[in-house]
Design a protein around this motif. Structure first.
Motif, PDB file in Angstrom:
ATOM      1  N   LEU A  92       0.733  -1.268  -0.060  1.00  0.00           N
ATOM      2  CA  LEU A  92       0.056   0.079   0.002  1.00  0.00           C
ATOM      3  C   LEU A  92       0.982   1.190   0.058  1.00  0.00           C
ATOM      4  N   ALA A  93       0.511   2.282  -0.672  1.00  0.00           N
ATOM      5  CA  ALA A  93       1.288   3.588  -0.675  1.00  0.00           C
ATOM      6  C   ALA A  93       1.033   4.408   0.512  1.00  0.00           C
ATOM      7  N   SER A  94      -0.328   4.146   1.222  1.00  0.00           N
ATOM      8  CA  SER A  94      -0.537   4.841   2.326  1.00  0.00           C
ATOM      9  C   SER A  94      -1.505   4.146   3.179  1.00  0.00           C
ATOM     10  N   VAL A  95      -1.394   4.522   4.723  1.00  0.00           N
ATOM     11  CA  VAL A  95      -2.276   3.985   5.599  1.00  0.00           C
ATOM     12  C   VAL A  95      -2.573   5.139   6.712  1.00  0.00           C
ATOM     13  N   GLY A  96      -3.795   5.005   7.278  1.00  0.00           N
ATOM     14  CA  GLY A  96      -4.354   5.881   8.196  1.00  0.00           C
ATOM     15  C   GLY A  96      -4.388   5.304   9.374  1.00  0.00           C
ATOM     16  N   LEU A  97      -3.520   5.892  10.539  1.00  0.00           N
ATOM     17  CA  LEU A  97      -3.306   5.282  11.684  1.00  0.00           C
ATOM     18  C   LEU A  97      -4.549   5.972  12.921  1.00  0.00           C
ATOM     19  N   ALA A  98      -5.088   5.205  13.630  1.00  0.00           N
ATOM     20  CA  ALA A  98      -5.858   5.724  14.603  1.00  0.00           C
ATOM     21  C   ALA A  98      -5.088   7.006  15.392  1.00  0.00           C
ATOM     22  N   ASP A  99      -5.933   8.050  15.474  1.00  0.00           N
ATOM     23  CA  ASP A  99      -5.335   9.198  16.113  1.00  0.00           C
ATOM     24  C   ASP A  99      -4.710   8.892  17.481  1.00  0.00           C
ATOM     25  N   ARG A 100      -5.320   7.755  18.297  1.00  0.00           N
ATOM     26  CA  ARG A 100      -4.880   7.490  19.419  1.00  0.00           C
ATOM     27  C   ARG A 100      -4.114   6.160  19.528  1.00  0.00           C
ATOM     28  N   MET A 101      -3.427   5.823  18.589  1.00  0.00           N
ATOM     29  CA  MET A 101      -2.561   4.567  18.382  1.00  0.00           C
ATOM     30  C   MET A 101      -1.279   4.967  19.086  1.00  0.00           C
ATOM     31  N   TRP A 102      -0.846   4.158  19.932  1.00  0.00           N
ATOM     32  CA  TRP A 102       0.633   4.156  20.924  1.00  0.00           C
ATOM     33  C   TRP A 102       1.584   4.400  19.681  1.00  0.00           C
ATOM     34  N   ALA A 103       2.458   5.278  20.227  1.00  0.00           N
ATOM     35  CA  ALA A 103       3.645   5.312  19.161  1.00  0.00           C
ATOM     36  C   ALA A 103       4.560   3.957  18.959  1.00  0.00           C
ATOM     37  N   MET A 104       4.426   3.329  20.017  1.00  0.00           N
ATOM     38  CA  MET A 104       4.862   1.842  19.881  1.00  0.00           C
ATOM     39  C   MET A 104       4.502   1.019  18.863  1.00  0.00           C
ATOM     40  N   GLN A 105       3.111   1.391  18.549  1.00  0.00           N
ATOM     41  CA  GLN A 105       2.371   0.467  17.580  1.00  0.00           C
ATOM     42  C   GLN A 105       2.530   1.135  16.242  1.00  0.00           C
ATOM     43  N   SER A 106       2.646   2.329  16.135  1.00  0.00           N
ATOM     44  CA  SER A 106       2.958   3.091  14.887  1.00  0.00           C
ATOM     45  C   SER A 106       4.320   2.774  14.245  1.00  0.00           C
ATOM     46  N   LEU A 107       5.082   2.744  15.220  1.00  0.00           N
ATOM     47  CA  LEU A 107       6.423   2.406  14.788  1.00  0.00           C
ATOM     48  C   LEU A 107       6.539   1.257  14.304  1.00  0.00           C
ATOM     49  N   ARG A 108       5.970   0.146  15.052  1.00  0.00           N
ATOM     50  CA  ARG A 108       5.942  -1.266  14.595  1.00  0.00           C
ATOM     51  C   ARG A 108       5.328  -1.366  13.057  1.00  0.00           C
ATOM     52  N   PHE A 109       4.210  -0.449  12.874  1.00  0.00           N
ATOM     53  CA  PHE A 109       3.715  -0.756  11.539  1.00  0.00           C
ATOM     54  C   PHE A 109       4.597  -0.051  10.551  1.00  0.00           C
ATOM     55  N   ARG A 110       5.311   0.850  10.902  1.00  0.00           N
ATOM     56  CA  ARG A 110       6.203   1.563  10.128  1.00  0.00           C
ATOM     57  C   ARG A 110       7.215   0.431   9.482  1.00  0.00           C
ATOM     58  N   ASP A 111       7.728  -0.434  10.449  1.00  0.00           N
ATOM     59  CA  ASP A 111       8.750  -1.216  10.189  1.00  0.00           C
ATOM     60  C   ASP A 111       8.139  -2.286   8.990  1.00  0.00           C
ATOM     61  N   ALA A 112       6.834  -2.500   9.612  1.00  0.00           N
ATOM     62  CA  ALA A 112       6.301  -3.963   8.726  1.00  0.00           C
ATOM     63  C   ALA A 112       5.868  -3.400   7.553  1.00  0.00           C
ATOM     64  N   MET A 113       5.381  -2.206   7.240  1.00  0.00           N
ATOM     65  CA  MET A 113       4.947  -1.579   5.877  1.00  0.00           C
ATOM     66  C   MET A 113       5.801  -0.431   5.649  1.00  0.00           C
ATOM     67  N   PRO A 114       7.152  -0.654   5.150  1.00  0.00           N
ATOM     68  CA  PRO A 114       8.227   0.568   5.154  1.00  0.00           C
ATOM     69  C   PRO A 114       7.607   1.316   3.748  1.00  0.00           C
ATOM     70  N   GLY A 115       6.948   0.967   2.739  1.00  0.00           N
ATOM     71  CA  GLY A 115       6.563   1.474   1.638  1.00  0.00           C
ATOM     72  C   GLY A 115       5.247   2.202   1.865  1.00  0.00           C
ATOM     73  N   ALA A 116       4.670   2.548   2.982  1.00  0.00           N
ATOM     74  CA  ALA A 116       3.417   3.039   3.248  1.00  0.00           C
ATOM     75  C   ALA A 116       3.680   4.426   4.106  1.00  0.00           C
ATOM     76  N   GLU A 117       3.263   5.364   3.303  1.00  0.00           N
ATOM     77  CA  GLU A 117       2.977   6.806   4.098  1.00  0.00           C
ATOM     78  C   GLU A 117       2.191   6.416   5.271  1.00  0.00           C
ATOM     79  N   GLN A 118       2.590   6.885   6.500  1.00  0.00           N
ATOM     80  CA  GLN A 118       1.519   6.935   7.849  1.00  0.00           C
ATOM     81  C   GLN A 118       0.948   8.298   7.696  1.00  0.00           C
ATOM     82  N   ARG A 119      -0.523   8.384   7.740  1.00  0.00           N
ATOM     83  CA  ARG A 119      -1.135   9.524   8.066  1.00  0.00           C
ATOM     84  C   ARG A 119      -2.137   9.379   9.158  1.00  0.00           C
TER      85      ARG A 119
END
Length: 368
Positions: free
Chosen positions: A103-130
């Motif tokens: 995927l080119a981009s994903v939308g993360l829950a506004d209250r997602m823990w930073a630990m989880q967003s970073l794990r998703f960044r590592d698992a989906m390195p090609g997806a821009e996080q918004r």
């Protein structure tokens, strides 16, 4: 709980909104976004629970195996989506990524823990996080009739607590003692939990977010009481009233009258088509004309729903047009540091023609 409060059609609305936004998927972890979409009030844990809503394809709920029974007994079970349990030695982030594909981009829950967003960044390195909020805000701001009813229920519950406050306030008691009584009353009134209790006596009333203290309340002092909680529906209450233990100082009585006019002016201004900032201005102009402009130090209000503070914000610079279904506080304040302060707060929901107050206790200064 009414099924129309968390309708099964909401998931399809969210998927369509995700597609329109250009995001590849929303990833919603425990918090208000997940509850809004599914009705599932999932426990926030270091173990990942995540609803994935792809713009194309079927949504699924990744859930720790030990939390699977809770998920299956939640309103999310009505949605007909796949529940994907994962075990302690699994990598759920990699599993989510594999299921969604590139995927080119994903939308993360506004209250997602930073630990989880970073794990998703590592698992989906090609997806821009918004932020998923860029998609969900348009839905969450417009309260349905069922949501409006839930907020009205919350408003009536907190009103019933304010009706009890005069019996709790006495000279010689501490703010903490009064706050304990109020907290117990909030739960007794039907709230699932207490979110906050502010009892600001005398000079502490000049601090808008004052914490309960062991300060002893004195005769002749005004007391700001700002209270709220969350109902079993998930929807919140929030209301502020001002009391005086005996006769208040003359200067306080004078500027309280200004504050009351300002709050009424803002409430009267609410209707479809006006801007959020114009509601703020309606209150602020009255206070500024009376010479207290520099003593009104915060925005006039905030949206309310599954969170006590959510969009829309009633503040200068917010040119968003108010629409039917928008629910928000109107709470101007005047604060004189070292002496006293005051704030009057009601929740208002915009109807097809005007603002409707969801709090209905007296806005007069209550002498106890």
């Amino acid at each position: 709980m009414p099924t129309d409060l968390y309708p099964v059609t909401r998931l399809a609305d969210v998927r369509e909104a995700t597609e329109r936004s250009g995001l590849g998927a929303l990833l919603l972890t425990p918090g208000p976004d997940l509850r809004y979409v599914t009705g599932y009030d999932a426990m926030p844990l270091e173990r990942l629970t995540c609803l994935a809503v792809p713009a194309s394809g079927d949504p699924f709920l990744m859930v720790p195996r030990l939390e699977l029974p809770a998920a299956e007994h939640s309103p999310a079970s009505r949605l007909g989506i796949e529940f994907v349990p994962w075990d302690e030695t699994d990598d759920p982030y990699a599993q989510v990524a594999a299921r969604l594909g590139s995927l080119a981009s994903v939308g993360l829950a506004d209250r997602m823990w930073a630990m989880q967003s970073l794990r998703f960044r590592d698992a989906m390195p090609g997806a821009e996080q918004r932020l998923a909020g860029t998609v969900l805000r348009e839905l969450r701001m417009r309260k349905s009739p069922a949501e409006a009813a839930a907020l009205a229920e919350a408003g009536a519950a907190i009103d019933s607590v304010h009706n009890l406050v005069p019996g709790f306030l006495k000279a010689g008691r501490t703010e903490r003692e009064v706050g304990k009584d109020i907290a117990e009353a909030i739960v007794a009134a039907g709230h699932e939990r207490v979110d906050f209790v502010i009892v600001g006596s005398g000079p502490n009333g000049a601090s808008p977010h004052h914490e309960l203290s062991d300060r002893v309340i004195q005769a002749g002092e005004p007391v700001v009481v700002d209270i709220g909680g969350t109902m079993p529906t998930g929807y919140c209450s929030d209301s502020t009233r001002v009391y005086s233990v005996g006769e208040a100082p003359a200067e306080f009585v004078a500027y309280y009258a200004v504050l009351k006019r300002a709050q009424e002016a803002a409430c009267d201004h609410v209707r479809p088509g006006v801007t959020c900032e114009s509601v703020d201005a309606a209150a602020r102009e009255v206070i500024e004309e009376a010479g207290f402009g520099d003593r009104f130090i915060h925005r006039t209000g905030h949206g309310i729903g599954l969170e006590t503070h959510e969009e829309p914000y009633i503040v200068s610079g917010n040119t968003e047009l108010i629409e039917p279904g928008f629910a928000f506080s109107i709470e101007p304040g005047i604060y004189l540091p070292g002496r006293h302060g005051a704030r009057i707060e009601d929740i208002v929901i915009c109807s097809e023609t005007a603002g409707e107050l969801l709090n209905n206790t007296t806005r007069e200064l209550v002498i106890v």
